[in-house]
Motif scaffolding. Structure first.
Motif, PDB file in Angstrom:
ATOM      1  N   TRP A   8       0.827  -1.212   0.000  1.00 24.64           N
ATOM      2  CA  TRP A   8       0.000   0.000   0.000  1.00 24.64           C
ATOM      3  C   TRP A   8       0.861   1.262   0.000  1.00 24.64           C
ATOM      4  O   TRP A   8       0.600   2.202  -0.750  1.00 24.64           O
ATOM      5  CB  TRP A   8      -0.894  -0.014   1.239  1.00 24.64           C
ATOM      6  CG  TRP A   8      -1.791   1.186   1.336  1.00 24.64           C
ATOM      7  CD1 TRP A   8      -2.997   1.361   0.746  1.00 24.64           C
ATOM      8  CD2 TRP A   8      -1.523   2.384   2.069  1.00 24.64           C
ATOM      9  NE1 TRP A   8      -3.523   2.588   1.053  1.00 24.64           N
ATOM     10  CE2 TRP A   8      -2.633   3.254   1.871  1.00 24.64           C
ATOM     11  CE3 TRP A   8      -0.485   2.812   2.877  1.00 24.64           C
ATOM     12  CZ2 TRP A   8      -2.701   4.510   2.451  1.00 24.64           C
ATOM     13  CZ3 TRP A   8      -0.549   4.070   3.441  1.00 24.64           C
ATOM     14  CH2 TRP A   8      -1.651   4.906   3.231  1.00 24.64           C
ATOM     15  N   ALA A   9       1.913   1.260   0.837  1.00 24.51           N
ATOM     16  CA  ALA A   9       2.807   2.413   0.891  1.00 24.51           C
ATOM     17  C   ALA A   9       3.520   2.617  -0.447  1.00 24.51           C
ATOM     18  O   ALA A   9       3.674   3.748  -0.926  1.00 24.51           O
ATOM     19  CB  ALA A   9       3.832   2.230   2.017  1.00 24.51           C
ATOM     20  N   ALA A  10       3.930   1.502  -1.073  1.00 26.09           N
ATOM     21  CA  ALA A  10       4.594   1.609  -2.373  1.00 26.09           C
ATOM     22  C   ALA A  10       3.636   2.168  -3.420  1.00 26.09           C
ATOM     23  O   ALA A  10       4.016   2.993  -4.259  1.00 26.09           O
ATOM     24  CB  ALA A  10       5.118   0.242  -2.812  1.00 26.09           C
ATOM     25  N   VAL A  12       1.119   4.177  -2.865  1.00 29.71           N
ATOM     26  CA  VAL A  12       0.952   5.608  -2.592  1.00 29.71           C
ATOM     27  C   VAL A  12       2.134   6.389  -3.146  1.00 29.71           C
ATOM     28  O   VAL A  12       1.962   7.452  -3.771  1.00 29.71           O
ATOM     29  CB  VAL A  12       0.794   5.846  -1.081  1.00 29.71           C
ATOM     30  CG1 VAL A  12       0.856   7.337  -0.773  1.00 29.71           C
ATOM     31  CG2 VAL A  12      -0.531   5.272  -0.580  1.00 29.71           C
ATOM     32  N   LEU A  13       3.343   5.897  -2.927  1.00 30.70           N
ATOM     33  CA  LEU A  13       4.533   6.590  -3.425  1.00 30.70           C
ATOM     34  C   LEU A  13       4.549   6.655  -4.949  1.00 30.70           C
ATOM     35  O   LEU A  13       4.921   7.678  -5.541  1.00 30.70           O
ATOM     36  CB  LEU A  13       5.796   5.898  -2.909  1.00 30.70           C
ATOM     37  CG  LEU A  13       6.059   6.005  -1.405  1.00 30.70           C
ATOM     38  CD1 LEU A  13       7.287   5.190  -1.014  1.00 30.70           C
ATOM     39  CD2 LEU A  13       6.244   7.470  -0.996  1.00 30.70           C
ATOM     40  N   VAL A  14       4.138   5.543  -5.595  1.00 29.41           N
ATOM     41  CA  VAL A  14       4.084   5.538  -7.055  1.00 29.41           C
ATOM     42  C   VAL A  14       3.054   6.548  -7.556  1.00 29.41           C
ATOM     43  O   VAL A  14       3.297   7.299  -8.512  1.00 29.41           O
ATOM     44  CB  VAL A  14       3.753   4.127  -7.575  1.00 29.41           C
ATOM     45  CG1 VAL A  14       3.459   4.169  -9.077  1.00 29.41           C
ATOM     46  CG2 VAL A  14       4.911   3.179  -7.301  1.00 29.41           C
ATOM     47  N   ILE A  16       2.033   9.279  -6.002  1.00 28.55           N
ATOM     48  CA  ILE A  16       2.574  10.620  -5.792  1.00 28.55           C
ATOM     49  C   ILE A  16       3.609  10.958  -6.860  1.00 28.55           C
ATOM     50  O   ILE A  16       3.635  12.070  -7.403  1.00 28.55           O
ATOM     51  CB  ILE A  16       3.188  10.732  -4.385  1.00 28.55           C
ATOM     52  CG1 ILE A  16       2.098  10.624  -3.316  1.00 28.55           C
ATOM     53  CG2 ILE A  16       3.958  12.038  -4.228  1.00 28.55           C
ATOM     54  CD1 ILE A  16       2.623  10.582  -1.903  1.00 28.55           C
ATOM     55  N   GLY A  17       4.447   9.968  -7.174  1.00 27.97           N
ATOM     56  CA  GLY A  17       5.464  10.199  -8.200  1.00 27.97           C
ATOM     57  C   GLY A  17       4.862  10.486  -9.563  1.00 27.97           C
ATOM     58  O   GLY A  17       5.316  11.380 -10.282  1.00 27.97           O
TER      59      GLY A  17
END
Length: 278
Positions: A8-10, A12-14, A16-17
């Protein structure tokens, strides 16, 4: 569970990127468009360079502030174009107000000239667009001299495009809202409707379940009414009331929120009165 949290965190980061990357791409495209300039005229060594920059677009007043810098080249100028070698008169097009005169051997300073806009209407915001015609001619010591006209812009709220030119050295320009303004205005429309729907759903929940007078909920609803007005006033370019933005989102959102607050308070008061008499 741990791996699900990491995934899930990955994700979210993707996300955002990707969003940041899209923003950088749009910014780069607007920056490139903002650095674009258009020119017309002769490039003879002995000429008058007219550098015109769109400083500020006043869509409400249907006027553009054009900063004009005149640079005499070759035998027509002195000190690398700082001053004219003879009495110089810059003749403006009808969209500009008045001609300019530069005495011989005196330093030339830039001047801000107002240009009248045609076409378009501010009520079409954020899809409004305007046109104008820019043309200059020069006379030095009583005789016409060649002119090279260059037009660019620095107003970040508008995009500049040249739609035509004529043999006399004039440019037809069109000014439309920048991509960033259009994207933000569309987001404002979506956000206004989202807030209105959220308030309406909250009111429906209070009324359907007979919750009575729930003052924190009423405070949220009433605050949304005034928050929408402040949000609308933050629209880029400060368009007046009565634009497409208002008729498609803002006025409807205000109406829905106001009716939701009224209906919730009336229904809550009825429930409270029934509870007291019962």
């Amino acid at each position: 569970m741990r791996w699900k949290g990491v995934a899930w965190a990955a994700g979210v980061l993707v996300g955002i990127g990707l969003a940041a990357g899209a923003g950088v791409w749009v910014h780069a495209a607007e920056r490139t468009a903002g650095d674009t300039w258009h020119s017309i005229g002769t490039e003879e060594p002995d000429r008058i360079d007219v550098n015109a920059t769109v400083q500020k677009v006043d869509a409400v007043g249907r006027e553009v502030t054009l900063r004009v810098l005149v640079v005499p080249r070759g035998r027509l100028g002195e000190d690398d174009g700082v001053a004219p070698a003879g009495d110089l008169t810059l003749l403006n097009s009808s969209s500009l107000r008045g001609d300019q005169t530069f005495p011989a051997h005196e330093r030339i300073a830039s001047a801000d000239l107002p240009i009248a806009l045609t076409g378009g209407a501010i009520t079409d915001y954020p899809f409004d667009g305007y046109e104008s015609h820019i043309q200059f001619a020069a006379v030095q010591d009583g005789r016409p001299v060649p002119v090279l006209l260059t037009v660019d812009k620095v107003d970040s709220l508008f995009g500049l495009a040249v739609t035509g030119s004529d043999s006399s050295g004039g440019l037809d320009i069109r000014l439309t809202r920048a991509t960033s303004v259009l994207v933000f205005a569309l987001f404002m429309m979506f956000a206004m409707w989202a807030i209105a729907v959220a308030v309406a759903l909250g009111a429906r929940h209070l009324i359907a379940r007979g919750r009575g007078l729930v003052w924190p909920a009423f405070g949220f609803m009433a605050a949304s009414l005034f928050a929408l007005a402040s949000f609308r006033n933050a629209a880029p370019g400060s368009p007046p009331i009565g634009t497409l933005l208002d008729y498609t989102a803002f006025l409807w959102a205000e109406l829905i929120v106001a009716l939701s607050v009224f209906a919730s308070v009336v229904a809550g008061a009825v429930v409270e009165r029934a509870n007291r008499t019962g």
